[in-house]
Scaffold this active site. Structure first.
Site, PDB file in Angstrom:
ATOM      1  N   LEU A  98       0.828  -1.214   0.000  1.00 59.67           N
ATOM      2  CA  LEU A  98       0.000   0.000   0.000  1.00 59.67           C
ATOM      3  C   LEU A  98       0.854   1.252   0.000  1.00 59.67           C
ATOM      4  O   LEU A  98       0.416   2.318  -0.399  1.00 59.67           O
ATOM      5  CB  LEU A  98      -0.924   0.010   1.224  1.00 59.67           C
ATOM      6  CG  LEU A  98      -1.986  -1.095   1.260  1.00 59.67           C
ATOM      7  CD1 LEU A  98      -2.671  -1.143   2.625  1.00 59.67           C
ATOM      8  CD2 LEU A  98      -3.018  -0.861   0.163  1.00 59.67           C
ATOM      9  N   LYS A 155       5.039   3.042   1.330  1.00 59.48           N
ATOM     10  CA  LYS A 155       6.269   2.974   2.108  1.00 59.48           C
ATOM     11  C   LYS A 155       6.321   4.135   3.084  1.00 59.48           C
ATOM     12  O   LYS A 155       5.969   5.252   2.718  1.00 59.48           O
ATOM     13  CB  LYS A 155       7.485   3.097   1.187  1.00 59.48           C
ATOM     14  CG  LYS A 155       7.762   1.878   0.368  1.00 59.48           C
ATOM     15  CD  LYS A 155       9.023   2.072  -0.446  1.00 59.48           C
ATOM     16  CE  LYS A 155       8.783   2.896  -1.689  1.00 59.48           C
ATOM     17  NZ  LYS A 155       9.979   3.137  -2.489  1.00 59.48           N
ATOM     18  N   GLY A 156       6.762   3.860   4.279  1.00 59.82           N
ATOM     19  CA  GLY A 156       6.964   4.931   5.252  1.00 59.82           C
ATOM     20  C   GLY A 156       8.436   5.017   5.597  1.00 59.82           C
ATOM     21  O   GLY A 156       9.261   4.355   4.961  1.00 59.82           O
ATOM     22  N   PHE A 199       9.988   3.863   8.164  1.00 54.06           N
ATOM     23  CA  PHE A 199      10.572   2.679   8.795  1.00 54.06           C
ATOM     24  C   PHE A 199      10.108   1.357   8.204  1.00 54.06           C
ATOM     25  O   PHE A 199      10.421   0.307   8.729  1.00 54.06           O
ATOM     26  CB  PHE A 199      10.287   2.702  10.302  1.00 54.06           C
ATOM     27  CG  PHE A 199      10.827   3.928  10.944  1.00 54.06           C
ATOM     28  CD1 PHE A 199      12.191   4.089  11.096  1.00 54.06           C
ATOM     29  CD2 PHE A 199       9.985   4.940  11.365  1.00 54.06           C
ATOM     30  CE1 PHE A 199      12.706   5.238  11.663  1.00 54.06           C
ATOM     31  CE2 PHE A 199      10.493   6.091  11.931  1.00 54.06           C
ATOM     32  CZ  PHE A 199      11.864   6.252  12.079  1.00 54.06           C
ATOM     33  N   ARG A 206       7.304  -0.861   5.178  1.00 56.52           N
ATOM     34  CA  ARG A 206       6.247  -0.890   4.177  1.00 56.52           C
ATOM     35  C   ARG A 206       4.914  -1.243   4.814  1.00 56.52           C
ATOM     36  O   ARG A 206       4.876  -1.867   5.872  1.00 56.52           O
ATOM     37  CB  ARG A 206       6.563  -1.946   3.131  1.00 56.52           C
ATOM     38  CG  ARG A 206       7.601  -1.475   2.153  1.00 56.52           C
ATOM     39  CD  ARG A 206       7.524  -2.280   0.867  1.00 56.52           C
ATOM     40  NE  ARG A 206       8.400  -1.647  -0.116  1.00 56.52           N
ATOM     41  CZ  ARG A 206       8.250  -1.762  -1.423  1.00 56.52           C
ATOM     42  NH1 ARG A 206       7.278  -2.474  -1.917  1.00 56.52           N
ATOM     43  NH2 ARG A 206       9.078  -1.160  -2.248  1.00 56.52           N
ATOM     44  N   LYS A 264       1.370  -2.888   8.866  1.00 51.98           N
ATOM     45  CA  LYS A 264       2.536  -1.999   8.759  1.00 51.98           C
ATOM     46  C   LYS A 264       3.721  -2.697   9.408  1.00 51.98           C
ATOM     47  O   LYS A 264       3.635  -3.128  10.556  1.00 51.98           O
ATOM     48  CB  LYS A 264       2.214  -0.691   9.480  1.00 51.98           C
ATOM     49  CG  LYS A 264       3.270   0.374   9.398  1.00 51.98           C
ATOM     50  CD  LYS A 264       2.638   1.706   9.803  1.00 51.98           C
ATOM     51  CE  LYS A 264       3.623   2.796  10.050  1.00 51.98           C
ATOM     52  NZ  LYS A 264       2.962   4.078  10.321  1.00 51.98           N
ATOM     53  N   ASP A 307       0.122  17.138  15.118  1.00 52.82           N
ATOM     54  CA  ASP A 307       0.721  17.008  13.786  1.00 52.82           C
ATOM     55  C   ASP A 307      -0.358  16.818  12.724  1.00 52.82           C
ATOM     56  O   ASP A 307      -0.246  15.974  11.847  1.00 52.82           O
ATOM     57  CB  ASP A 307       1.713  15.840  13.775  1.00 52.82           C
ATOM     58  CG  ASP A 307       2.684  15.916  12.606  1.00 52.82           C
ATOM     59  OD1 ASP A 307       2.806  17.005  11.999  1.00 52.82           O
ATOM     60  OD2 ASP A 307       3.305  14.890  12.290  1.00 52.82           O
ATOM     61  N   GLU A 365      -0.854  15.106   4.951  1.00 49.57           N
ATOM     62  CA  GLU A 365      -0.064  13.870   4.820  1.00 49.57           C
ATOM     63  C   GLU A 365      -0.425  12.831   5.876  1.00 49.57           C
ATOM     64  O   GLU A 365      -0.123  11.650   5.716  1.00 49.57           O
ATOM     65  CB  GLU A 365       1.447  14.162   4.947  1.00 49.57           C
ATOM     66  CG  GLU A 365       2.024  14.934   3.792  1.00 49.57           C
ATOM     67  CD  GLU A 365       2.006  16.436   4.041  1.00 49.57           C
ATOM     68  OE1 GLU A 365       1.031  16.934   4.659  1.00 49.57           O
ATOM     69  OE2 GLU A 365       2.945  17.114   3.614  1.00 49.57           O
ATOM     70  N   ASN A 366      -1.019  13.260   6.967  1.00 51.78           N
ATOM     71  CA  ASN A 366      -1.353  12.321   8.039  1.00 51.78           C
ATOM     72  C   ASN A 366      -2.814  11.893   8.015  1.00 51.78           C
ATOM     73  O   ASN A 366      -3.306  11.312   8.983  1.00 51.78           O
ATOM     74  CB  ASN A 366      -1.019  12.936   9.411  1.00 51.78           C
ATOM     75  CG  ASN A 366       0.478  12.968   9.640  1.00 51.78           C
ATOM     76  OD1 ASN A 366       1.207  12.208   9.002  1.00 51.78           O
ATOM     77  ND2 ASN A 366       0.940  13.836  10.525  1.00 51.78           N
TER      78      ASN A 366
HETATM   79  N1  LIG Z   1      -4.151   1.860   7.061  1.00 49.44           N
HETATM   80  C1  LIG Z   1      -3.781   2.077   5.816  1.00 49.44           C
HETATM   81  N2  LIG Z   1      -4.618   1.816   4.803  1.00 49.44           N
HETATM   82  C2  LIG Z   1      -4.232   2.066   3.517  1.00 49.44           C
HETATM   83  N3  LIG Z   1      -3.035   2.544   3.169  1.00 49.44           N
HETATM   84  C3  LIG Z   1      -2.153   2.813   4.144  1.00 49.44           C
HETATM   85  C4  LIG Z   1      -2.484   2.594   5.516  1.00 49.44           C
HETATM   86  N4  LIG Z   1      -1.427   2.954   6.261  1.00 49.44           N
HETATM   87  C5  LIG Z   1      -0.492   3.384   5.414  1.00 49.44           C
HETATM   88  N5  LIG Z   1      -0.911   3.303   4.139  1.00 49.44           N
HETATM   89  C6  LIG Z   1      -0.142   3.674   2.940  1.00 49.44           C
HETATM   90  O1  LIG Z   1       1.205   3.337   3.169  1.00 49.44           O
HETATM   91  C7  LIG Z   1       2.029   4.504   3.097  1.00 49.44           C
HETATM   92  C8  LIG Z   1       3.116   4.425   4.142  1.00 49.44           C
HETATM   93  O2  LIG Z   1       2.517   4.549   5.403  1.00 49.44           O
HETATM   94  P1  LIG Z   1       3.355   4.834   6.714  1.00 49.44           P
HETATM   95  O3  LIG Z   1       2.399   5.096   7.798  1.00 49.44           O
HETATM   96  O4  LIG Z   1       4.366   3.764   6.916  1.00 49.44           O
HETATM   97  O5  LIG Z   1       4.220   6.043   6.336  1.00 49.44           O
HETATM   98  P2  LIG Z   1       3.958   7.577   6.199  1.00 49.44           P
HETATM   99  O6  LIG Z   1       2.801   8.003   7.029  1.00 49.44           O
HETATM  100  O7  LIG Z   1       3.920   7.928   4.740  1.00 49.44           O
HETATM  101  O8  LIG Z   1       5.288   8.141   6.734  1.00 49.44           O
HETATM  102  P3  LIG Z   1       5.973   7.990   8.137  1.00 49.44           P
HETATM  103  O9  LIG Z   1       6.881   6.824   8.033  1.00 49.44           O
HETATM  104  O10 LIG Z   1       6.663   9.281   8.240  1.00 49.44           O
HETATM  105  O11 LIG Z   1       4.910   7.821   9.193  1.00 49.44           O
HETATM  106  C9  LIG Z   1       1.071   5.669   3.299  1.00 49.44           C
HETATM  107  O12 LIG Z   1       1.572   6.806   2.699  1.00 49.44           O
HETATM  108  C10 LIG Z   1      -0.207   5.138   2.665  1.00 49.44           C
HETATM  109  O13 LIG Z   1      -0.170   5.329   1.279  1.00 49.44           O
END
Ligand SMILES: Nc1ncnc2c1ncn2[C@@H]1O[C@H](COP(=O)(O)OP(=O)(O)OP(=O)(O)O)[C@@H](O)[C@H]1O
Length: 358
Positions: free
Chosen positions: A97, A99-100, A102, A104, A121, A215, A219-220
């Site tokens: 879905l 990458k964040g 830390f 995927r 996650k 925050d 983006e959140n």
């Molecule tokens: N619960 C979810 N349902 C659908 N897609 C998700 C979900 N959580 C995360 N994603 C997808 O995965 C991506 C990475 O999420 P993640 O929370 O790891 O990182 P982030 O919020 O982009 O950054 P960070 O690592 O700074 O928190 C998101 O940008 C989103 O596209």
């Protein structure tokens, strides 16, 4: 620096006490926190079986939602305990879905009946230790796991192995709100109003639980399968029972004057961020952005140098200027945001605030 073993121990013993987050100390934010890099490492969590798409009716699968408490942690007691132990082999791994920083996030389906779909996650412990964010991640889990609101992304539970931590998250079917905002440039008044209504409701809920988000930014925010807004990142939130915190954090453009000036702050930082968010939805960029330098942005925030373009309606303008007040005590309370004419104008008559007809 903490070792991987100590992180493993922390997650082995993670339990929710009655007042779990009474010491939300956080390392002082470096500028890198204010301007997060978006180049996370690529990490695999195991065999990717080619993926599956949601087709609930045909497959009889359930999207993991409010009713899926049978898989969630049991929070009916003060000491939260898993109703069952989860492991990676309990899931079919679907498409990635995103990458964040830390790890995927994958769409997964529980192998056991009923087949729930959720987002898994994966966080690498070594990355967490290296970045010294153990406390932050732990706090994020503790806070998010105890929240139940239609506009707050559920964290159903977590498990870990030697190297990784896995968070079982509610699946947000329409993905990131930020992507839609980037694609469209800005949102219509109706769509913005529907989102702000849901945000105000979710923030009221969080504050009633003494959680300050700190925050809020596009983006959140994620979108559920019906387009409903979901607050999805609690990395900077604090549980502050009656306390004011001095730490400076949050995204530059969304920082309120009291944080820019290094003063104490309280839950009214989220009111300010709601005003910034309203502006960004309608205009397409945050109100105090100055591309020349961070200092210039800080100065604009401290002066509340607010210029609202003429295309923004008088009602929306009124709400934005009532939230973006220098003095936190003068900001419009969330209960009044919910009754503001700009919100009432677009709120569907019969439905709850949970959905959004974006
Ligand atoms: N619960 C979810 N349902 C659908 N897609 C998700 C979900 N959580 C995360 N994603 C997808 O995965 C991506 C990475 O999420 P993640 O929370 O790891 O990182 P982030 O919020 O982009 O950054 P960070 O690592 O700074 O928190 C998101 O940008 C989103 O596209």
């Amino acid at each position: 620096m903490a070792s991987i073993a100590s992180v493993t121990k922390q997650f082995t013993t993670l339990e929710i006490s009655k007042n779990p987050i009474n010491n939300p100390s956080r390392p002082p934010c470096a500028p890198s926190h204010l301007k997060p890099t978006r180049k996370p490492p690529i990490i695999n969590i195991g065999k990717y079986d080619g993926g599956f798409e949601i087709d609930n009716e045909k497959r009889g699968e359930k999207v993991y939602g409010e009713a899926a408490d049978d898989l969630a942690l049991d929070s009916s007691t003060s000491r939260t305990r898993p109703t069952r132990e989860w492991k990676l082999t309990d899931f079919d791994i679907g498409r990635p879905l995103g990458k964040g920083k830390f790890g995927r996030v994958y769409m997964v389906r529980t192998k056991c009946e009923p087949n729930y779909i959720l987002a898994l996650k994966c966080l690498y412990k070594s990355e967490i230790v290296q970045s010294r964010v153990e406390k932050q991640i732990r706090r994020e889990i503790e806070i998010q796991q105890n929240l139940r609101h239609p506009n707050v992304l559920r964290l159903y539970g977590y498990f870990h192995d030697e190297k990784r931590i896995f968070l079982m998250l509610e699946f947000a079917g329409q993905g990131e709100l930020y992507k839609q905002l980037s694609k469209k440039g800005s949102f219509s008044e109706r769509r913005s109003s529907r989102y702000i209504d849901q945000m105000a409701d979710a923030l009221q809920y969080l504050h009633s639980k003494h959680v300050i988000h700190r925050d809020i930014k596009p983006e959140n925010l994620l979108l559920g399968i019906n387009g409903e807004l979901k607050i999805g990142d609690f990395g900077w939130s604090v549980h502050a029972p009656g306390n004011r915190r001095m730490t400076l954090c949050g995204t530059l453009d969304y920082l309120p004057p009291e944080m820019v000036e290094g003063k104490e702050h309280n839950e009214k930082v989220d009111y300010w961020a709601l005003g910034v968010l309203t502006y960004e939805f309608l205009v397409g960029c945050p109100p105090f952005e100055d591309k020349n330098s961070a200092n210039a942005t800080y100065r604009r925030i401290a002066k509340v140098d607010l210029k609202i373009p003429p295309h923004v309606s008088p009602d929306a303008r009124d709400l934005i200027s009532k939230l973006l007040k220098y003095n936190p005590e003068e900001r419009l309370p969330l209960s009044e945001v919910a009754r503001h004419p700009w919100i009432l104008k677009y709120r569907p008559k019969s439905t709850s605030k949970g959905g959004s007809e974006a």
